[in-house]
Scaffold this motif. Structure first.
Motif, PDB file in Angstrom:
ATOM      1  N   CYS A   1       0.823  -1.205   0.000  1.00 57.66           N
ATOM      2  CA  CYS A   1       0.000   0.000   0.000  1.00 57.66           C
ATOM      3  C   CYS A   1       0.862   1.263   0.000  1.00 57.66           C
TER       4      CYS A   1
ATOM      5  N   CYS B   1      -4.079   1.554   3.678  1.00 55.37           N
ATOM      6  CA  CYS B   1      -4.841   1.374   2.444  1.00 55.37           C
ATOM      7  C   CYS B   1      -5.889   2.472   2.291  1.00 55.37           C
TER       8      CYS B   1
ATOM      9  N   THR C   1      -5.908   1.680  -3.123  1.00 49.09           N
ATOM     10  CA  THR C   1      -5.774   0.277  -2.736  1.00 49.09           C
ATOM     11  C   THR C   1      -7.044  -0.230  -2.057  1.00 49.09           C
TER      12      THR C   1
END
Length: 408
Positions: free
Chosen positions: A189, A219, A199
């Protein structure tokens, strides 16, 4: 301070179904990656809601309505604290599938155009493949596959090389439901964020089995399912960065997700409620809150350590069986063993194991592209949870040997 020893056999007594027999033999449940069993606390709290507090949420000022709303929102807070995020950034869903579809249609569909790329790994569950295919068809975007090594690990140099400027979204499982591979999602990420790539992490097989800190992962979106983490079916959540939630249009329309409705214009509620149209699985979410409390009381680090011991024992025991092939040998792996036995179809083997009272999953495990990579149609999968025992693994090994003699 020395950690307190956990009596795993005593905890096992919390799960009523584990006391039953199947085909006259004590049940061995090795299908927790499919759905976990439920402790009595979750069953009782779900039952108590319907017996004592049943009412719709966020709509009524009477006592039952207020009790239901308070318990429902308390479960959201428990989930948020469990994952180190804010409750107002956690959208309650029916599970990972709905959560990823929400991202696909509300975040990706308005943004992607022809020539954009979505990167998905070879080991993804269909829930993190099919929604992206549907979006790609509608936008002209393309899907690019991040391949894996023969040990079942992501080829990280190749993945990073694929993160070119046209890539807008990276979808990745934190833990493979077939191979047990634990992906270094925080590192990935970070690399994606440096390149401006959103992500989407599927945490379905991670949250029930190891400590998860979404904030540390870094993320943009994180999805997970409640029924795999001791909670009722039809529960789960999507966490998303606040800027995304504020910018995304609603995916479903209806009650609760609005502030005011006129025929001329509707004013939507703030996130997360903007994405929670209609009456949810109230009892299920309250039960999921109880599941989180149960897991927290044991401790996720302790659960992970216990399951690693089970995995190591099972890997050694099953590897000694002639003709048995295990799929997935990642250095960091969750408690999942997918396998085949020479000359035996996965479904036939699973059927014979069931006759011995042993429940394993057989099939493609909603991972057709991964099966294609290994050149097989299906595997058997034994997936473990902290409530399993070492002697159950011995029973599995003996039953496989017996099945080999019958099928050979």
């Amino acid at each position: 301070m020395k950690p307190v020893a956990i009596d795993w056999d005593a905890l096992r007594q919390d799960f009523p179904v584990l006391a039953r027999e199947v085909h006259g033999k004590p049940l061995v449940y090795f299908d927790s990656a499919n759905t976990s069993q439920k402790p009595r606390r979750v069953i009782d709290i779900t039952d108590a809601f319907y017996r004592e507090h049943n009412a719709n949420i966020s709509r009524s000022v009477h006592t039952l309505g207020m009790e239901a709303t308070e318990a429902y929102e308390a479960a959201r807070k428990k989930l948020a604290a469990f994952l180190n995020v804010r409750g107002e950034d956690l959208v309650l869903t029916s599970g990972t599938t709905q959560a990823i579809n929400l991202v696909a249609y509300s975040y990706a569909l308005p943004r992607l155009t022809a020539g954009d790329v979505i990167v998905l790994s070879r080991m993804e569950h269909h829930a993190n493949i099919v929604p992206w295919q549907l979006i790609a068809e509608r936008t002209g975007a393309k899907i690019r596959v991040a391949e894996i090594t023969e040990t079942g690990e992501l080829d990280l140099p190749a993945l990073y090389a694929q993160l070119t400027p046209e890539v807008k979204i990276l979808g990745l499982t934190q833990v493979s439901n077939v191979l047990g591979t634990v992906n270094p999602v925080a590192d990935i990420c970070r690399e994606a964020r440096r390149r401006g790539i959103a992500t989407v992490i599927d945490g379905s097989q991670a949250v029930p089995h190891r400590p998860v800190d979404i904030a540390a992962i870094g993320c943009d979106f994180y999805a997970f399912t409640g029924h795999k983490m001791l909670g009722p079916t039809g529960t789960g959540a999507l966490w998303a960065r606040r800027e995304h939630l504020d910018a995304m249009p609603p995916f479903f329309g209806g009650g609760e997700m609005i502030r005011e409705v006129r025929f001329e214009k509707t004013v939507f509620n703030d996130p997360p409620h903007k994405f929670e149209a209609g009456t949810p699985n109230i009892a299920g979410v309250i039960g999921l809150g109880a599941a989180v409390e149960y897991l927290d009381q044991i401790g996720m680090a302790a659960i992970e350590a216990r399951e690693q011991e089970l995995l190591a024992y099972a890997t050694t025991r099953l590897s000694a069986i002639p003709g048995l092939r295990i799929f997935g040998a990642a250095q960091e792996k969750a408690a999942v063993v997918s396998f085949l036995v020479d000359g035996a179809h996965a479904h036939d083997l699973a059927t014979l194991l069931d006759l011995e009272g042993i429940a394993v999953r057989s099939g493609h495990h909603c991972a057709h592209p991964l099966m294609q990579h290994f050149g097989v149609a299906a595997t058997c999968r034994a997936s473990f949870a902290f409530y399993n025992r070492f002697d159950e693994i011995d029973r599995l090994a003996v039953a496989i040997e017996k099945a080999r003699s019958l099928l050979g």
